[in-house]
Write an enzyme that holds these catalytic residues in place. Structure first.
Site, PDB file in Angstrom:
ATOM      1  N   ASP A 241      28.631  11.777  42.089  1.00  9.69           N
ATOM      2  CA  ASP A 241      28.657  12.631  41.082  1.00  9.69           C
ATOM      3  C   ASP A 241      27.932  12.007  40.022  1.00  9.69           C
ATOM      4  O   ASP A 241      28.328  12.776  38.776  1.00  9.69           O
ATOM      5  CB  ASP A 241      29.892  12.296  40.941  1.00  9.69           C
ATOM      6  CG  ASP A 241      30.642  12.925  39.221  1.00  9.69           C
ATOM      7  OD1 ASP A 241      30.229  13.742  39.113  1.00  9.69           O
ATOM      8  OD2 ASP A 241      31.229  11.901  38.854  1.00  9.69           O
TER       9      ASP A 241
ATOM     10  N   GLN B 194      28.286  21.218  41.602  1.00  6.25           N
ATOM     11  CA  GLN B 194      28.687  20.742  40.589  1.00  6.25           C
ATOM     12  C   GLN B 194      29.032  21.801  39.454  1.00  6.25           C
ATOM     13  O   GLN B 194      27.530  21.715  38.933  1.00  6.25           O
ATOM     14  CB  GLN B 194      28.914  19.298  39.895  1.00  6.25           C
ATOM     15  CG  GLN B 194      30.295  19.012  39.022  1.00  6.25           C
ATOM     16  CD  GLN B 194      29.594  17.504  38.721  1.00  6.25           C
ATOM     17  OE1 GLN B 194      28.875  17.150  37.799  1.00  6.25           O
ATOM     18  NE2 GLN B 194      30.273  16.098  39.641  1.00  6.25           N
TER      19      GLN B 194
ATOM     20  N   SER C  14      33.317  16.615  34.265  1.00  3.35           N
ATOM     21  CA  SER C  14      33.423  17.350  35.483  1.00  3.35           C
ATOM     22  C   SER C  14      34.063  18.605  35.612  1.00  3.35           C
ATOM     23  O   SER C  14      35.334  17.823  35.250  1.00  3.35           O
ATOM     24  CB  SER C  14      33.562  16.463  36.318  1.00  3.35           C
ATOM     25  OG  SER C  14      31.645  15.308  36.315  1.00  3.35           O
TER      26      SER C  14
END
Length: 286
Positions: A204, A278, A228
């Site tokens: 991440d 993402q 996110s």
């Protein structure tokens, strides 16, 4: 606990409350919200605790719904969706203050032999040819913003060695891609499931920044609201997170206040370990 790697492994070791119900805590690092990689890794840990050890996670897909509160434990509820002959499916919901903050679906597979191919790793300088974190701080970050300096000076369990540093030092609009070598600062050991969980944790990192390169901005810029929204990951081959891996990222598009970034993680020998995608919120603050 002063050692950041020990602290990471501790927060990933969830407390079992009841069958298919687990509780995790967050480190006391002064952040206003829980790091997304922590929630991904803890939710994956909860799923792994309900799956036979001979089945490894091959993919996960998740959504961030609300910011996590680092002062409050997170409760993870596991739904055993399916236990098939070759594949196992789990869905995990993370709860705080009586509301869902995050959900993750993960698929597990028993080992199989099959077709093999992969894209080649980009040709970039090796990690021993690049400045380490201390050298980056001393040589390149003297004129960086206070937010960037605080980020690099903080003790973290994950070490990065970026191949290029322009985005830390200028406001120029750059091509939306980056390559960074990454590894855990301590020995995680040989446990395959734990290596997978730590890999999910570090996956991440830096993704939203890559989407902002094209606009001459970064997640440290106070003019940007960044968070996110979703995260997907595919595990192709076993990981050794205590060894250097190349995290190569590119952002094919940003629109509608959102930016999309894709990532690939390669071992030192060029083996493709995992793929990542993402989409994140990247909008100017009003």
């Amino acid at each position: 606990m002063s050692d950041p790697v020990e602290q990471l492994l501790t927060i990933l070791d969830l407390e079992k409350l009841e069958e298919d119900l687990f509780r995790g805590v967050s480190p006391d690092n002064g952040w206003q919200r829980v790091f997304g990689g922590q929630v991904i890794a803890q939710a994956l840990t909860a799923a792994i605790r309900t799956v036979p050890p001979e089945r490894a996670c091959h993919s996960l897909h998740c959504y961030f719904m609300r910011p996590g509160d680092p002062a409050v434990p997170i409760v993870y509820s596991v739904d055993r969706i399916r236990d098939g002959g070759s594949f196992t499916t789990r869905r995990i919901v993370a709860m705080q203050h009586g509301k869902a903050i995050f959900s993750l679906s993960a698929s597990f597979q028993k080992h199989e032999e099959g077709f093999e191919h992969q894209l080649a790793m980009p040709d970039v300088p090796r990690p021993d040819e690049l400045p380490d974190s201390k050298a980056v701080e001393e040589l390149f970050l003297k004129n960086a913003s206070p937010a960037v300096q605080r980020y690099w000076q903080r003790q973290r369990p994950i070490e990065f060695r970026p191949v290029r540093l322009e985005h830390f030092l200028s406001n120029e609009k750059l091509e939306p891609y980056q390559h960074s070598w990454v590894r855990c600062r301590g020995d995680v050991g040989d446990d395959a499931a734990l290596n997978t969980v730590v890999l999910a944790y570090l996956s991440d990192m830096t993704l939203l920044d890559t989407a902002l390169f094209a606009h001459g901005l970064s997640v440290f810029d106070e003019r940007v609201q960044a968070a996110s929204l979703d995260h997907a990951m595919w595990f192709h081959r076993p990981a050794r997170v205590s060894e250097w891996m190349l995290y190569t990222q590119d952002s094919p598009s940003s629109s509608g206040g959102r930016g999309l970034t894709r990532g690939s993680l390669y071992g030192l020998d060029g083996t493709l370990i995992a793929s990542v995608a993402q989409e994140g919120l990247i909008r100017p603050k009003r």
